[in-house]
Design a protein around this motif. Structure first.
Motif, PDB file in Angstrom:
ATOM      1  N   PRO A  15     -30.483 -39.905 -12.577  1.00 36.08           N
ATOM      2  CA  PRO A  15     -30.521 -41.150 -11.799  1.00 36.08           C
ATOM      3  C   PRO A  15     -29.193 -41.909 -11.840  1.00 36.08           C
ATOM      4  O   PRO A  15     -28.762 -42.464 -10.826  1.00 36.08           O
ATOM      5  N   LEU A  16     -28.538 -41.925 -12.974  1.00 33.49           N
ATOM      6  CA  LEU A  16     -27.248 -42.599 -13.087  1.00 33.49           C
ATOM      7  C   LEU A  16     -26.183 -41.865 -12.279  1.00 33.49           C
ATOM      8  O   LEU A  16     -25.399 -42.486 -11.557  1.00 33.49           O
ATOM      9  N   VAL A  17     -26.153 -40.553 -12.396  1.00 30.53           N
ATOM     10  CA  VAL A  17     -25.187 -39.742 -11.649  1.00 30.53           C
ATOM     11  C   VAL A  17     -25.378 -39.956 -10.150  1.00 30.53           C
ATOM     12  O   VAL A  17     -24.411 -40.149  -9.409  1.00 30.53           O
ATOM     13  N   ASP A  18     -26.616 -39.942  -9.697  1.00 32.32           N
ATOM     14  CA  ASP A  18     -26.896 -40.166  -8.277  1.00 32.32           C
ATOM     15  C   ASP A  18     -26.474 -41.565  -7.839  1.00 32.32           C
ATOM     16  O   ASP A  18     -25.898 -41.731  -6.761  1.00 32.32           O
ATOM     17  N   ALA A  19     -26.746 -42.563  -8.663  1.00 29.80           N
ATOM     18  CA  ALA A  19     -26.388 -43.942  -8.315  1.00 29.80           C
ATOM     19  C   ALA A  19     -24.880 -44.126  -8.205  1.00 29.80           C
ATOM     20  O   ALA A  19     -24.413 -44.937  -7.412  1.00 29.80           O
ATOM     21  N   GLY A  21     -22.858 -41.738  -7.245  1.00 24.02           N
ATOM     22  CA  GLY A  21     -22.315 -40.829  -6.250  1.00 24.02           C
ATOM     23  C   GLY A  21     -21.538 -39.699  -6.892  1.00 24.02           C
ATOM     24  O   GLY A  21     -20.678 -39.083  -6.266  1.00 24.02           O
ATOM     25  N   ALA A  22     -21.843 -39.411  -8.144  1.00 25.14           N
ATOM     26  CA  ALA A  22     -21.165 -38.344  -8.878  1.00 25.14           C
ATOM     27  C   ALA A  22     -21.864 -37.016  -8.596  1.00 25.14           C
ATOM     28  O   ALA A  22     -22.857 -36.959  -7.878  1.00 25.14           O
ATOM     29  N   GLU A  23     -21.334 -35.951  -9.189  1.00 25.88           N
ATOM     30  CA  GLU A  23     -21.864 -34.609  -8.958  1.00 25.88           C
ATOM     31  C   GLU A  23     -22.103 -33.916 -10.288  1.00 25.88           C
ATOM     32  O   GLU A  23     -21.295 -34.022 -11.205  1.00 25.88           O
ATOM     33  N   LEU A  24     -23.219 -33.218 -10.395  1.00 23.01           N
ATOM     34  CA  LEU A  24     -23.514 -32.429 -11.588  1.00 23.01           C
ATOM     35  C   LEU A  24     -22.998 -31.008 -11.396  1.00 23.01           C
ATOM     36  O   LEU A  24     -23.158 -30.420 -10.327  1.00 23.01           O
ATOM     37  N   LEU A  25     -22.380 -30.471 -12.448  1.00 24.57           N
ATOM     38  CA  LEU A  25     -21.823 -29.122 -12.425  1.00 24.57           C
ATOM     39  C   LEU A  25     -22.192 -28.394 -13.701  1.00 24.57           C
ATOM     40  O   LEU A  25     -22.470 -29.018 -14.724  1.00 24.57           O
ATOM     41  N   ALA A  26     -22.103 -27.085 -13.640  1.00 26.20           N
ATOM     42  CA  ALA A  26     -22.216 -26.297 -14.866  1.00 26.20           C
ATOM     43  C   ALA A  26     -20.972 -26.575 -15.712  1.00 26.20           C
ATOM     44  O   ALA A  26     -19.881 -26.782 -15.167  1.00 26.20           O
ATOM     45  N   THR A  31     -13.448 -29.345 -14.873  1.00 24.06           N
ATOM     46  CA  THR A  31     -11.998 -29.441 -15.026  1.00 24.06           C
ATOM     47  C   THR A  31     -11.717 -30.492 -16.103  1.00 24.06           C
ATOM     48  O   THR A  31     -12.643 -31.114 -16.630  1.00 24.06           O
ATOM     49  N   THR A  32     -10.460 -30.713 -16.381  1.00 19.92           N
ATOM     50  CA  THR A  32     -10.099 -31.694 -17.410  1.00 19.92           C
ATOM     51  C   THR A  32     -10.472 -33.118 -17.001  1.00 19.92           C
ATOM     52  O   THR A  32     -10.569 -33.985 -17.858  1.00 19.92           O
ATOM     53  N   GLU A  33     -10.687 -33.358 -15.726  1.00 18.13           N
ATOM     54  CA  GLU A  33     -11.049 -34.696 -15.264  1.00 18.13           C
ATOM     55  C   GLU A  33     -12.556 -34.938 -15.240  1.00 18.13           C
ATOM     56  O   GLU A  33     -13.011 -36.052 -15.019  1.00 18.13           O
ATOM     57  N   ASP A  34     -13.349 -33.899 -15.463  1.00 16.29           N
ATOM     58  CA  ASP A  34     -14.802 -34.038 -15.486  1.00 16.29           C
ATOM     59  C   ASP A  34     -15.266 -34.420 -16.890  1.00 16.29           C
ATOM     60  O   ASP A  34     -14.559 -34.226 -17.868  1.00 16.29           O
ATOM     61  N   VAL A  35     -16.474 -34.935 -16.975  1.00 15.45           N
ATOM     62  CA  VAL A  35     -17.066 -35.329 -18.247  1.00 15.45           C
ATOM     63  C   VAL A  35     -18.136 -34.304 -18.596  1.00 15.45           C
ATOM     64  O   VAL A  35     -19.109 -34.139 -17.857  1.00 15.45           O
ATOM     65  N   VAL A  36     -17.946 -33.597 -19.702  1.00  9.93           N
ATOM     66  CA  VAL A  36     -18.914 -32.601 -20.138  1.00  9.93           C
ATOM     67  C   VAL A  36     -19.850 -33.266 -21.145  1.00  9.93           C
ATOM     68  O   VAL A  36     -19.405 -33.870 -22.120  1.00  9.93           O
ATOM     69  N   ALA A  46     -21.893 -30.895 -16.761  1.00  7.02           N
ATOM     70  CA  ALA A  46     -20.654 -31.625 -16.531  1.00  7.02           C
ATOM     71  C   ALA A  46     -20.892 -32.598 -15.377  1.00  7.02           C
ATOM     72  O   ALA A  46     -21.662 -32.316 -14.461  1.00  7.02           O
ATOM     73  N   VAL A  47     -20.220 -33.722 -15.435  1.00  6.14           N
ATOM     74  CA  VAL A  47     -20.322 -34.734 -14.392  1.00  6.14           C
ATOM     75  C   VAL A  47     -18.945 -34.908 -13.769  1.00  6.14           C
ATOM     76  O   VAL A  47     -17.971 -35.172 -14.472  1.00  6.14           O
ATOM     77  N   ARG A  48     -18.899 -34.726 -12.464  1.00  4.07           N
ATOM     78  CA  ARG A  48     -17.655 -34.973 -11.721  1.00  4.07           C
ATOM     79  C   ARG A  48     -17.789 -36.340 -11.075  1.00  4.07           C
ATOM     80  O   ARG A  48     -18.620 -36.564 -10.204  1.00  4.07           O
ATOM     81  N   LEU A  49     -16.984 -37.268 -11.537  1.00  2.21           N
ATOM     82  CA  LEU A  49     -17.029 -38.631 -11.020  1.00  2.21           C
ATOM     83  C   LEU A  49     -16.406 -38.680  -9.632  1.00  2.21           C
ATOM     84  O   LEU A  49     -15.473 -37.932  -9.342  1.00  2.21           O
ATOM     85  N   PRO A  50     -16.892 -39.555  -8.772  1.00 10.51           N
ATOM     86  CA  PRO A  50     -16.348 -39.640  -7.414  1.00 10.51           C
ATOM     87  C   PRO A  50     -14.982 -40.315  -7.417  1.00 10.51           C
ATOM     88  O   PRO A  50     -14.645 -41.072  -8.334  1.00 10.51           O
TER      89      PRO A  50
END
Length: 97
Positions: A15-19, A21-26, A31-36, A46-50
């Protein structure tokens, strides 16, 4: 995303990721800019922030959905409320961007 969508951590953060506008990844796609995010020592998701512009577009679209109409069609009082919400969310904090 190839990770199990029913993992408790994914369920909790979705719900937080969707709110945001981020993206969930394996985690393997991060990448180094994503949050694992890890659960009990194992990388789960992993969360890729917009990007900033995508985030603002996401906020505006959510506000239109909340009001049920394009923001331009709101009355003055409702528009003032939108501006207060945008200010509270930091939409005006970036200058000369």
């Amino acid at each position: 995303m190839t990770e199990p969508a029913d993992h408790p951590l994914v369920t909790a953060v979705k719900p937080l990721v969707d709110a945001m506008g981020a993206e969930l990844l394996a985690p393997s796609q991060a990448t180094t800019e994503d949050v694992v995010l890890a659960w009990e020592g194992d990388d789960v998701i992993a969360v890729r922030l917009p990007q900033l512009s995508e985030s603002l577009d996401h906020i505006l679209a959510a506000m239109e959905r909340r009001h049920g109409m394009p923001l331009a069609e709101l009355d003055r009082k409702a528009k003032q409320g939108v501006v207060r919400t945008l200010e509270a969310r930091g939409a005006f904090s970036v200058r000369h961007g």
